[in-house]
Write a protein that holds these residues in place. Sequence first.
Motif, PDB file in Angstrom:
ATOM      1  N   ALA A 123       0.856  -1.187   0.000  1.00 47.48           N
ATOM      2  CA  ALA A 123       0.000   0.000   0.000  1.00 47.48           C
ATOM      3  C   ALA A 123       0.889   1.233   0.000  1.00 47.48           C
ATOM      4  N   ALA A 124       0.506   2.221  -0.785  1.00 50.56           N
ATOM      5  CA  ALA A 124       1.286   3.460  -0.851  1.00 50.56           C
ATOM      6  C   ALA A 124       0.403   4.581  -1.353  1.00 50.56           C
ATOM      7  N   ASN A 125       0.858   5.797  -1.099  1.00 53.16           N
ATOM      8  CA  ASN A 125       0.248   6.949  -1.749  1.00 53.16           C
ATOM      9  C   ASN A 125       1.386   7.789  -2.303  1.00 53.16           C
ATOM     10  N   PHE A 126       1.055   8.666  -3.228  1.00 52.56           N
ATOM     11  CA  PHE A 126       2.084   9.507  -3.817  1.00 52.56           C
ATOM     12  C   PHE A 126       1.522  10.889  -4.078  1.00 52.56           C
ATOM     13  N   ASN A 127       2.411  11.854  -4.016  1.00 53.05           N
ATOM     14  CA  ASN A 127       2.088  13.246  -4.290  1.00 53.05           C
ATOM     15  C   ASN A 127       3.330  13.809  -4.979  1.00 53.05           C
ATOM     16  N   VAL A 128       3.272  13.939  -6.299  1.00 47.80           N
ATOM     17  CA  VAL A 128       4.450  14.325  -7.072  1.00 47.80           C
ATOM     18  C   VAL A 128       4.118  15.447  -8.054  1.00 47.80           C
ATOM     19  N   VAL A 129       5.159  16.160  -8.465  1.00 46.53           N
ATOM     20  CA  VAL A 129       5.056  17.133  -9.541  1.00 46.53           C
ATOM     21  C   VAL A 129       5.767  16.531 -10.741  1.00 46.53           C
ATOM     22  N   LEU A 130       5.058  16.473 -11.874  1.00 47.62           N
ATOM     23  CA  LEU A 130       5.609  15.889 -13.086  1.00 47.62           C
ATOM     24  C   LEU A 130       5.936  16.987 -14.093  1.00 47.62           C
ATOM     25  N   ASP A 131       6.987  16.746 -14.860  1.00 53.31           N
ATOM     26  CA  ASP A 131       7.452  17.664 -15.892  1.00 53.31           C
ATOM     27  C   ASP A 131       7.063  17.084 -17.248  1.00 53.31           C
ATOM     28  N   LYS A 132       6.309  17.871 -18.043  1.00 58.55           N
ATOM     29  CA  LYS A 132       5.915  17.432 -19.371  1.00 58.55           C
ATOM     30  C   LYS A 132       6.988  17.828 -20.383  1.00 58.55           C
ATOM     31  N   ALA A 133       6.927  17.251 -21.564  1.00 57.80           N
ATOM     32  CA  ALA A 133       7.907  17.527 -22.620  1.00 57.80           C
ATOM     33  C   ALA A 133       7.901  18.992 -23.045  1.00 57.80           C
ATOM     34  N   ASP A 134       6.756  19.669 -22.932  1.00 57.41           N
ATOM     35  CA  ASP A 134       6.683  21.076 -23.340  1.00 57.41           C
ATOM     36  C   ASP A 134       7.183  22.034 -22.256  1.00 57.41           C
ATOM     37  N   GLY A 135       7.658  21.500 -21.142  1.00 52.00           N
ATOM     38  CA  GLY A 135       8.204  22.329 -20.068  1.00 52.00           C
ATOM     39  C   GLY A 135       7.205  22.682 -18.983  1.00 52.00           C
ATOM     40  N   SER A 136       5.916  22.404 -19.185  1.00 52.42           N
ATOM     41  CA  SER A 136       4.924  22.680 -18.151  1.00 52.42           C
ATOM     42  C   SER A 136       4.956  21.563 -17.106  1.00 52.42           C
ATOM     43  N   THR A 137       4.371  21.847 -15.955  1.00 57.72           N
ATOM     44  CA  THR A 137       4.333  20.862 -14.876  1.00 57.72           C
ATOM     45  C   THR A 137       2.902  20.686 -14.389  1.00 57.72           C
TER      46      THR A 137
END
Length: 148
Positions: A123-137
């Motif tokens: 069991a886990a949870n996650f809270n992340v910020v992802l970086d897209k190829a166009d530079g947006s997050t």
Amino acid sequence: MNAVIRRTSFAPGNFVTAKAFASAGTPFTDFVASSRLIGAIKVGVNKVDAEQIVAIDRPPSATKAKTNPARELTLIVPKSYPVGKHIINSSSDVALSFKDGNEISEAISGHIEIKPASGQNVAANFNVVLDKADGSTYQLVGDVQVLK
């Protein structure tokens, strides 16, 4: 993927879900996995042992002749699933990526928190910020519970 697949379908009580929060861009449909793969992998320059969980969300198609593209959420966590908060980019055995069609986003910050689970469950949870190829997050928040 050079991994031993232990289980490819969900048993009752198992799930992988995620919601995205973005200030701009295309709307994000909530992620609800219909299948998953788990395997042992070696990561990083030093080939550290880790576990990889790949959750797959394939929306139903209106016809049998066409399939909708699958979305994949890949979590890399330390081998043996140690309970606690694991910070993204703190070591090579902690990572998260999201594939939507041909676009792949990589987690650049945040955490994956492994929680105590009963029996052979993870069991886990996650809270992340992802970086897209166009530079947006964008921010991705979710929960995981699967059989090892």
